[in-house]
Design an enzyme around this catalytic site. Structure first.
Site, mmCIF file in Angstrom:
data_model
loop_
_atom_site.group_PDB
_atom_site.id
_atom_site.type_symbol
_atom_site.label_atom_id
_atom_site.label_comp_id
_atom_site.label_asym_id
_atom_site.label_seq_id
_atom_site.Cartn_x
_atom_site.Cartn_y
_atom_site.Cartn_z
ATOM 1 N N LYS A 34 -5.210 -6.994 5.830
ATOM 2 C CA LYS A 34 -5.287 -5.803 4.990
ATOM 3 C C LYS A 34 -6.201 -6.070 3.798
ATOM 4 O O LYS A 34 -6.008 -7.037 3.050
ATOM 5 C CB LYS A 34 -3.898 -5.408 4.485
ATOM 6 N N ASP A 61 -6.826 -0.482 3.132
ATOM 7 C CA ASP A 61 -5.742 0.210 2.415
ATOM 8 C C ASP A 61 -6.297 0.853 1.145
ATOM 9 O O ASP A 61 -6.141 0.324 0.050
ATOM 10 C CB ASP A 61 -4.653 -0.825 2.086
ATOM 11 N N LYS A 63 -5.827 4.305 0.593
ATOM 12 C CA LYS A 63 -4.962 5.461 0.277
ATOM 13 C C LYS A 63 -5.785 6.649 -0.242
ATOM 14 O O LYS A 63 -5.600 7.124 -1.364
ATOM 15 C CB LYS A 63 -3.886 5.091 -0.740
ATOM 16 N N ASP A 66 -7.919 13.245 -1.817
ATOM 17 C CA ASP A 66 -8.974 14.030 -2.457
ATOM 18 C C ASP A 66 -9.063 15.355 -1.706
ATOM 19 O O ASP A 66 -8.199 15.651 -0.871
ATOM 20 C CB ASP A 66 -10.299 13.237 -2.384
ATOM 21 N N THR A 118 6.580 3.402 -2.819
ATOM 22 C CA THR A 118 7.894 2.789 -3.080
ATOM 23 C C THR A 118 8.128 2.580 -4.581
ATOM 24 O O THR A 118 9.243 2.315 -5.002
ATOM 25 C CB THR A 118 8.039 1.452 -2.319
ATOM 26 N N ARG A 209 2.480 -11.989 -0.196
ATOM 27 C CA ARG A 209 2.805 -13.249 -0.873
ATOM 28 C C ARG A 209 3.550 -14.287 -0.044
ATOM 29 O O ARG A 209 3.285 -15.489 -0.219
ATOM 30 C CB ARG A 209 3.543 -12.948 -2.187
#
Ligand code: C5P
Length: 230
Positions: A34, A61, A63, A66, A118, A209
């Protein structure tokens, strides 16, 4: 479980050289990576192209959110530079989602939608004028996504059962917030292990991570893959 959950490793690092060194260290075990706003804003298409040159698949990614024409053109550009999986915000609305679906068909890439971030809880949603619960808003936006002809969403593992119930087993789910047993949750509040996410029917899990910060990223990735295949 008939489908095999795939691993996407998130390259959330500031330098492209660091990201590529990690990819080379991890080797053949991981196919999907990603690239997010941090790396892309600094390095642009090169970040995607270096991964493609290594035979990898790329989830870009960004997102997109528009007006419909701009989002459709951004998807076409993402396809040109080699992104395989691209995302938009479902809250861009039905016209925007339809334009995204049109661009998806044309390019042959996969486009999915983010429902509710989230980081948004009830209070945050209310502040922007959305008075229904986060779960109701997720179902509403996933419904718009499916109705527009997009194949699926980015969602939290905890939303998987609800989405499966409403939208069926073929609705594509890409799930971040994954923590193998014994690793740090960090800023993620609602986490699930790779095994549990696979059991709940995730198509892809996104892991940052727990791989990037591991003393040996390659064996951390291998352990996650073993857990998915168990
Ligand atoms: O390091 P960690 O495994 O928490 O990384 C998760 C990745 O998934 C990050 O790139 C993060 O931005 C992304 N993400 C997320 N939650 C969302 C959407 C994306 O954690 N709802």
């Amino acid at each position: 479980m008939t489908k095999q959950t795939k691993l996407i490793s998130a390259l959330d690092v500031p330098e492209l050289s660091t990201a590529l060194a990690l990819v080379d260290k991890i080797g053949d075990n991981v196919e999907w990576y990603k690239v997010g706003k941090q790396l892309f804003t600094h390095y642009g298409p090169q970040a995607v192209q270096e991964l493609k040159a290594r035979g990898k698949k790329v989830f870009l990614d960004m997102k997109f959110h528009d007006i419909p024409n701009t989002v459709a053109q951004a998807i076409r550009s993402a396809a040109i530079i080699g992104a395989d999986l691209i995302n938009v915000h479902a809250s861009g609305g039905p016209a925007m989602l339809s334009a995204a679906a049109e661009a998806m068909k044309e390019t042959g890439k996969t486009v999915i939608a983010v429902t509710v971030l989230t980081s948004m809880d009830h209070a945050q949603l209310e502040a922007v004028g959305i008075t229904v619960s986060p779960a109701e808003q997720v179902v509403r936006l996933a419904g718009l996504t499916q109705a527009a002809g997009l194949p699926g969403v980015v969602c939290s593992a905890l939303e998987l059962p609800m989405l499966r119930e409403h939208f069926g087993p073929d609705f594509l789910t890409v799930v971040p917030g994954i923590r193998p047993a014994g690793t740090e949750a960090g800023d993620q509040k609602r986490v699930m292990t790779p095994k549990k996410a696979a059991e709940a029917g995730a198509d892809f899990i996104v892991v940052g991570r727990p791989i990037l910060a591991a003393p040996d990223p390659a064996s951390a990735a291998r352990a996650i893959l073993d857990e998915l295949q168990a």
